[in-house]
Design a protein around this motif. Sequence first.
Motif, PDB file in Angstrom:
ATOM      1  N   ASP A 118      42.563 -14.916   5.272  1.00 48.34           N
ATOM      2  CA  ASP A 118      42.498 -14.696   6.860  1.00 48.34           C
ATOM      3  C   ASP A 118      41.811 -13.379   6.752  1.00 48.34           C
ATOM      4  OD1 ASP A 118      43.059 -14.935   9.582  1.00 48.34           O
ATOM      5  OD2 ASP A 118      45.001 -14.479   9.251  1.00 48.34           O
ATOM      6  N   MET A 119      40.942 -13.015   7.766  1.00 48.75           N
ATOM      7  CA  MET A 119      40.442 -11.656   7.755  1.00 48.75           C
ATOM      8  C   MET A 119      41.493 -10.755   8.151  1.00 48.75           C
ATOM      9  SD  MET A 119      37.106 -12.216   7.444  1.00 48.75           S
ATOM     10  CE  MET A 119      36.582 -10.435   7.739  1.00 48.75           C
ATOM     11  N   GLY A 120      41.321  -9.506   7.687  1.00 47.11           N
ATOM     12  CA  GLY A 120      42.256  -8.400   7.530  1.00 47.11           C
ATOM     13  C   GLY A 120      43.716  -8.732   7.001  1.00 47.11           C
ATOM     14  N   PHE A 121      44.353  -7.727   7.144  1.00 47.57           N
ATOM     15  CA  PHE A 121      45.813  -7.550   6.800  1.00 47.57           C
ATOM     16  C   PHE A 121      46.700  -7.549   7.809  1.00 47.57           C
ATOM     17  CE2 PHE A 121      43.078  -6.242   3.398  1.00 47.57           C
ATOM     18  CZ  PHE A 121      43.381  -6.977   2.215  1.00 47.57           C
ATOM     19  N   SER A 122      47.921  -8.310   7.658  1.00 43.88           N
ATOM     20  CA  SER A 122      48.906  -8.365   8.670  1.00 43.88           C
ATOM     21  C   SER A 122      49.518  -6.749   8.591  1.00 43.88           C
ATOM     22  CB  SER A 122      50.042  -9.358   8.460  1.00 43.88           C
ATOM     23  OG  SER A 122      49.555 -10.627   8.410  1.00 43.88           O
TER      24      SER A 122
END
Length: 114
Positions: free
Chosen positions: A75-79
């Motif tokens: 998933d693009m980016g980080f939570s």
Amino acid sequence: MPRNLPMHTVLFIPWEIEMLKDNHTCRSLCVQDVAAGEAKFINDRIREDYALNWLVDGLPAAEMKVDRNKDIFFDMGFSLGNNEDQFRNQPALNNHYDIVFRCDQVPHPIHLNE
């Protein structure tokens, strides 16, 4: 779906990472006190599934996740944080990252000056 803050802020973080070397683990970059109002703002963004989008050498970074079927996806980016299960009432800020770089070996390097 992760959401972006309405501002486009680029931060340059002083990490020194060298490829094909042991790069130590768990080094603190900074310690920051967060005021109550700022903590509420951050917790609200975590509840809204905001994400941090990283660029490493100009390339986007992704978070490895597991779906309900136990399949791995990126998933693009980080939570920004977690507000599920035990964190439903009090969100947790993600402040520790295990970073893995993957790259392919180029079988025939391209030389631009030839």
